[in-house]
Design a protein around this motif. Structure first.
Motif, mmCIF file in Angstrom:
data_model
loop_
_atom_site.group_PDB
_atom_site.id
_atom_site.type_symbol
_atom_site.label_atom_id
_atom_site.label_comp_id
_atom_site.label_asym_id
_atom_site.label_seq_id
_atom_site.Cartn_x
_atom_site.Cartn_y
_atom_site.Cartn_z
ATOM 1 N N SER A 1 0.826 -1.083 -0.036
ATOM 2 C CA SER A 1 0.059 -0.004 0.088
ATOM 3 C C SER A 1 0.732 1.322 0.102
ATOM 4 C CB SER A 1 -0.936 -0.020 1.266
ATOM 5 O OG SER A 1 -0.090 0.171 2.287
ATOM 6 N N GLU A 2 0.213 2.460 -0.054
ATOM 7 C CA GLU A 2 0.772 3.853 0.094
ATOM 8 C C GLU A 2 1.650 3.644 1.192
ATOM 9 O OE1 GLU A 2 2.419 7.258 -1.395
ATOM 10 O OE2 GLU A 2 0.863 5.946 -2.485
ATOM 11 N N GLN A 3 1.274 3.406 2.349
ATOM 12 C CA GLN A 3 1.891 3.589 3.602
ATOM 13 C C GLN A 3 3.329 2.495 3.666
ATOM 14 O OE1 GLN A 3 -1.399 2.555 3.645
ATOM 15 N NE2 GLN A 3 -2.076 4.767 4.060
ATOM 16 N N ASN B 1 1.763 3.365 -7.337
ATOM 17 C CA ASN B 1 2.993 2.854 -6.975
ATOM 18 C C ASN B 1 3.798 2.057 -7.813
ATOM 19 O OD1 ASN B 1 2.504 4.280 -4.482
ATOM 20 N ND2 ASN B 1 1.047 2.575 -3.717
#
Length: 143
Positions: A60-62, A99
């Motif tokens: 994910s982005e995190q 991403n």
């Protein structure tokens, strides 16, 4: 956020099915058990095709906030092999379109032997298929 993670894992499972794998363990599943952590790293799914195993993760982005941790995770999971033989375990990595370039550049930093065991794919959500009720409400032009 939990709903997005569930959709990501669903897309990961779909990618396994496209490649001919049978899912053994998956996160957020109803009937299958959750996979245990491998080397301290959480995985989203484990699948099998004949005598080969595959590990699936979604990023994910995190996750991209800590690039060193991702690089270590990818290198560790991509170098796993079966207990009975030295057959490598395939690693499927799912990332979103935003991403995808970051993930490709991160994979470019890994050695060639590790890169051979990693399959990077893009997670894309499909639009809902229209139902029969929607089609019925349209006007008929010709009879």
């Amino acid at each position: 956020m939990n709903n997005d993670r569930r959709k990501d894992v669903d897309m990961l499972i779909e990618e396994f099915w496209k490649k001919g794998y049978l899912t053994l363990f998956r996160k957020f599943g109803t009937y299958l058990p959750e996979p245990t952590a491998i080397g301290g790293f959480e995985v989203d799914a484990i699948a099998k095709q004949r005598n080969t195993l595959a590990i699936g993760i979604t990023l994910s982005e995190q996750d991209f906030n800590d690039l060193v941790m991702i690089k270590n995770k990818l290198a560790y999971l991509a170098n796993r092999h079966l207990k009975g033989s030295n057959k490598k375990v395939q690693l499927f990595v799912g990332v979103t379109l935003l991403n995808f370039k970051k993930a490709k550049s991160l994979l470019a930093e890994l050695d060639a032997e590790t890169k051979k065991n990693i399959k990077l794919f893009q997670i894309s959500y499909r639009e809902n298929i229209s139902t029969h009720k929607d089609k019925k409400s349209e006007k008929v032009l010709f009879s």
